[in-house]
Design a protein around this motif. Structure first.
Motif, mmCIF file in Angstrom:
data_model
loop_
_atom_site.group_PDB
_atom_site.id
_atom_site.type_symbol
_atom_site.label_atom_id
_atom_site.label_comp_id
_atom_site.label_asym_id
_atom_site.label_seq_id
_atom_site.Cartn_x
_atom_site.Cartn_y
_atom_site.Cartn_z
ATOM 1 N N GLU A 94 12.009 22.324 15.637
ATOM 2 C CA GLU A 94 12.954 21.410 15.010
ATOM 3 C C GLU A 94 14.341 22.064 15.086
ATOM 4 O O GLU A 94 14.582 23.112 14.475
ATOM 5 N N VAL A 95 15.206 21.468 15.884
ATOM 6 C CA VAL A 95 16.554 22.001 16.057
ATOM 7 C C VAL A 95 17.511 21.102 15.284
ATOM 8 O O VAL A 95 17.915 20.030 15.751
ATOM 9 N N ASP A 96 17.861 21.533 14.108
ATOM 10 C CA ASP A 96 18.677 20.743 13.178
ATOM 11 C C ASP A 96 20.140 21.142 13.320
ATOM 12 O O ASP A 96 20.487 22.315 13.121
ATOM 13 N N PRO A 97 21.024 20.199 13.687
ATOM 14 C CA PRO A 97 22.445 20.526 13.824
ATOM 15 C C PRO A 97 23.059 21.110 12.560
ATOM 16 O O PRO A 97 24.070 21.808 12.629
ATOM 17 N N SER A 98 22.449 20.844 11.422
ATOM 18 C CA SER A 98 23.008 21.403 10.184
ATOM 19 C C SER A 98 22.652 22.879 10.011
ATOM 20 O O SER A 98 23.241 23.577 9.190
ATOM 21 N N GLU B 261 27.965 25.991 19.092
ATOM 22 C CA GLU B 261 27.718 26.819 20.270
ATOM 23 C C GLU B 261 26.246 27.187 20.388
ATOM 24 O O GLU B 261 25.699 27.245 21.493
ATOM 25 N N GLU B 262 25.588 27.426 19.267
ATOM 26 C CA GLU B 262 24.157 27.720 19.311
ATOM 27 C C GLU B 262 23.373 26.519 19.834
ATOM 28 O O GLU B 262 22.448 26.676 20.652
ATOM 29 N N LEU B 263 23.744 25.344 19.399
ATOM 30 C CA LEU B 263 23.096 24.134 19.897
ATOM 31 C C LEU B 263 23.326 23.965 21.394
ATOM 32 O O LEU B 263 22.422 23.579 22.136
ATOM 33 N N TRP B 264 24.564 24.261 21.830
ATOM 34 C CA TRP B 264 24.874 24.109 23.261
ATOM 35 C C TRP B 264 24.049 25.087 24.090
ATOM 36 O O TRP B 264 23.469 24.709 25.121
ATOM 37 N N LEU C 123 14.123 26.025 13.532
ATOM 38 C CA LEU C 123 14.767 27.159 14.177
ATOM 39 C C LEU C 123 16.097 27.395 13.487
ATOM 40 O O LEU C 123 16.924 26.483 13.385
ATOM 41 N N ILE C 124 16.295 28.604 12.993
ATOM 42 C CA ILE C 124 17.562 28.942 12.359
ATOM 43 C C ILE C 124 18.109 30.199 13.013
ATOM 44 O O ILE C 124 17.373 30.963 13.653
ATOM 45 N N ALA C 125 19.406 30.427 12.887
ATOM 46 C CA ALA C 125 20.039 31.565 13.540
ATOM 47 C C ALA C 125 21.117 32.143 12.647
ATOM 48 O O ALA C 125 21.715 31.442 11.824
ATOM 49 N N GLU C 126 21.351 33.420 12.847
ATOM 50 C CA GLU C 126 22.376 34.102 12.066
ATOM 51 C C GLU C 126 23.068 35.125 12.962
ATOM 52 O O GLU C 126 22.429 36.023 13.512
ATOM 53 N N GLY D 133 22.969 37.445 23.321
ATOM 54 C CA GLY D 133 21.930 37.894 22.404
ATOM 55 C C GLY D 133 21.147 36.733 21.826
ATOM 56 O O GLY D 133 19.922 36.804 21.678
ATOM 57 N N PHE D 134 21.849 35.638 21.502
ATOM 58 C CA PHE D 134 21.150 34.447 21.003
ATOM 59 C C PHE D 134 20.235 33.874 22.083
ATOM 60 O O PHE D 134 19.083 33.510 21.819
#
Length: 648
Positions: A16-20, A25-28, A49-52, A77-78
């Motif tokens: 689940e890739v949530d724009p919020s 840039e991570e979404l792109w 999926l979350i990122a930091e 790295g991402f």
């Protein structure tokens, strides 16, 4: 060549890739690389999926409250973190890595006919990003457009300024720096042949040092690259100028030591580069050759002299290239010698061995890279690239050698150099393909009679493919192990045929092409073993079978291989350069047809004899027959040498 853990594929979770939860840039980045990683999404019901992004160099992919969390230091790295999602899903353990070097990447040769389309460069950048590589050098001798020099890049598939800008923009969003990699002294034969270059040419492939038009020309290069690419670093070449000062320069100026000529030229080129805001780097081999009585680069007995050491600029980086060494002591010594200089940056350039023939020499690529990268770790080298040269026509696609590129990415993000077993396993797991099948492309040249990893880079696949059946230039080299070669290539054809039927996507294309090539090679070896002996033994029935069955089947197989190879070319490359493949394969087909016609004419009494089959066969490489019997194979990757002894 049996299937094992390297070929296992695993189902992946729907994400689940949530724009919020992810930045723009991570979404792109996810959108660009998800396809090659086989990551699929399912809104609302997939695994979140979350990122930091962090300020450290650490990369960690882990579970957090039934969510996949990627903590990463930069854009590549991402992307590399996304490449670990499959591993996390399979094993459940968090993946922790740390960026070890400042620069790691690929130098891609787009000057030997195969110029990737912009879309193919995007695809390559996606793979690089997921490996965690952050530098792409496009090696362009004359494959970019220069205003006011219309013949520079003419009919060569040259990148337009708009194409270079598009590549740079795409790479920038992935966190990859596109560093221009050009030539400002030698390796310019394809453009210096035109009349416009007459007054700035020392030799057919070397610019005329000291000529104003030469420096106007080089300045135009810097002006163009600086207007299209963000990088403030530029690779200015300067390698392998072996006959510098021995042509027009000698006529105009008299004898001068090549070392002194190059120093004068480098000073002027450096000043021009600085005027455009560049920090230049150059291949280092000429400095070392100047200090070697045998003009050798890796001369362990002759280090840089004090005079040469003192002359090396503190404004120009040095790039030590070595794709051939199998001795860790050589790597240690050469890197240490580079570090003794005043160079502001020392780079190491290894190789993925795409230039030896028809298929990549993957075994040697791994063997040399493993040793070289361990030396880089030991001596703290902070800038490392792999090179993908395309010598003699760009017949091997860089996409066939991605499995080797993987080791450079893993080197950059770990404090150790992984084994090839680990690299191939990771490649398979990351991209959901059979990494072993890409690794096994080494077997086109690592044939019976060749040492493990093919250290001497013999290339029987190329000389078997292009050898003339009537003239028999390589007969002496095929007869000693002929039956073994036939069995080897038949097995290889069956192997890649199976892999083709079990695979989809890009890999399927290269597996099918490999199956076709192996089939052609098996048939050509068989023809070599039978044709001349049958003729000399007056075996008319055997010759008639060659005319009616074997040769038509071989011609059909070559036609299939040619057509499919061209389709792959047009899929990934610009059309320019494909005519060379047509000329080569068309010439082979014509000679096979001539062979058929000559044999048929002989059997029908149109010819009393076939003198070309009666002529003595000598070893191709000048060795004795006894030496060839012991070690049949040789290396020559120049088509024009393999096709005929006569002038083309």
């Amino acid at each position: 060549m049996t299937q094992n853990d390297w070929t296992k594929t695993y189902s992946l979770p729907l994400l689940e890739v949530d724009p919020s939860r992810l930045s723009h840039e991570e979404l792109w980045i996810f959108g660009q690389v998800a396809g090659i990683l086989q990551l699929e999404t399912k809104p609302l019901s997939g695994i979140p999926l979350i990122a930091e992004k962090t300020e450290e160099k650490d990369l960690e992919v882990s579970w957090e409250d039934d969510r996949i969390l990627i903590c990463y230091p930069n854009a590549v790295g991402f992307a590399r973190g996304l490449s670990h999602v499959r591993e996390l899903w399979i094993h459940g353990r968090p993946i922790k890595e740390k960026l070890q070097v400042q620069d790691s990447g690929l130098m891609l040769d787009v000057s030997r006919n195969a110029v990737l389309t912009v879309e193919s460069v995007y695809l390559l950048l996606n793979y690089m990003a997921t490996m965690g590589l952050n530098v792409l050098m496009l090696y362009t001798e004359d494959t970019y457009c220069l205003p006011s020099y219309p013949y520079f890049g003419y009919q060569r598939g040259a990148y337009t300024p708009e194409e270079l800008k598009a590549i740079d923009d795409y790479a920038f969003r992935l966190g990859i720096e596109v560093v221009p990699c050009i030539q400002t002294l030698a390796h310019l034969a394809t453009t210096l042949k035109w009349p416009y270059a007459r007054e700035m040419k020392d030799l057919p492939n070397i610019l005329l040092v000291g000529e104003k038009k030469t420096y106007d020309f080089i300045e135009a290069m810097f002006k163009l690259t600086s207007s299209c690419l963000r990088s403030k670093r530029i690779h200015i070449g300067m390698d392998e100028a072996h006959s510098l000062g021995r042509g027009t320069y000698l006529d105009k100026n008299g004898h001068e030591e090549p070392y002194q000529i190059m120093q004068k030229h480098l000073a002027k080129v450096t000043d021009l580069a600085k005027a455009y805001g560049y920090t230049p780097m150059m291949w280092s081999d000429m400095y070392f050759r100047f200090c070697s009585p045998q003009n050798r680069y890796y001369d362990m007995d002759h280090p840089l002299t004090p005079e040469v050491l003192d002359s090396i600029s503190d404004e120009v980086g040095l790039v030590y290239w070595d794709y051939y060494t199998h001795d860790s002591q050589v790597f240690d010594t050469m890197l240490a010698r580079h570090l003794e200089t005043k160079s502001p940056e020392v780079w190491f350039a290894g190789g993925v061995q795409t230039w030896n023939g028809i298929k990549a020499n993957v075994g040697k690529a791994f063997a040399t890279s493993e040793l070289a990268l361990k030396s880089c770790k030991k001596l703290g080298i902070d800038h490392v690239i792999a090179t993908a040269w395309g010598d003699n026509g760009g017949e091997v696609s860089v996409f066939e050698s991605l499995v080797v590129l993987q080791i450079f990415g893993d080197f950059a993000w770990n404090d150790y150099v992984p084994s090839r077993t680990e690299v191939i396993s990771r490649f398979s797991q990351t991209y959901g393909v059979d990494g072993r099948a890409f690794y096994d492309m080494r077997l086109f040249d690592e044939v019976p009679g060749v040492e493990k990893d093919n250290p001497h880079m013999v290339n029987p696949s190329k000389y078997i493919l292009y050898s003339d059946p009537l003239m028999g230039m390589v007969d002496c080299h095929l007869l000693p192990l002929g039956d073994d070669l036939i069995d080897h290539y038949r097995d290889l054809a069956e192997y890649y045929d199976r892999r083709t039927n079990e695979t989809e996507g890009m890999a399927k294309l290269f597996y099918l092409q490999s199956a076709q090539l192996a089939d052609v090679l098996a048939r050509k070896v068989r023809l070599t073993l039978e044709l001349r002996p049958m003729y000399l033994d007056d075996d008319y029935r055997g010759l008639r079978s060659l005319v009616d069955h074997d040769l038509p089947d071989l011609i059909a197989a070559v036609q299939d291989y040619q057509a499919f190879s061209l389709s792959i070319w047009y899929l990934y490359n610009k059309p320019e350069g494909s005519e060379v493949l047509d000329i080569r394969m068309g010439g082979l087909l014509a000679r096979l047809k001539t062979c058929q016609d000559r044999l048929d004419g002989y059997l029908n009494d149109s010819y009393d004899s076939l003198p070309e089959l009666e002529a003595e066969r000598l070893p191709f490489d000048g060795r004795s027959l006894e030496e060839v019997e012991k070690q049949p194979h040789f290396r020559d990757n120049q088509w024009q040498n393999l096709a005929t002894v006569n002038p083309l």
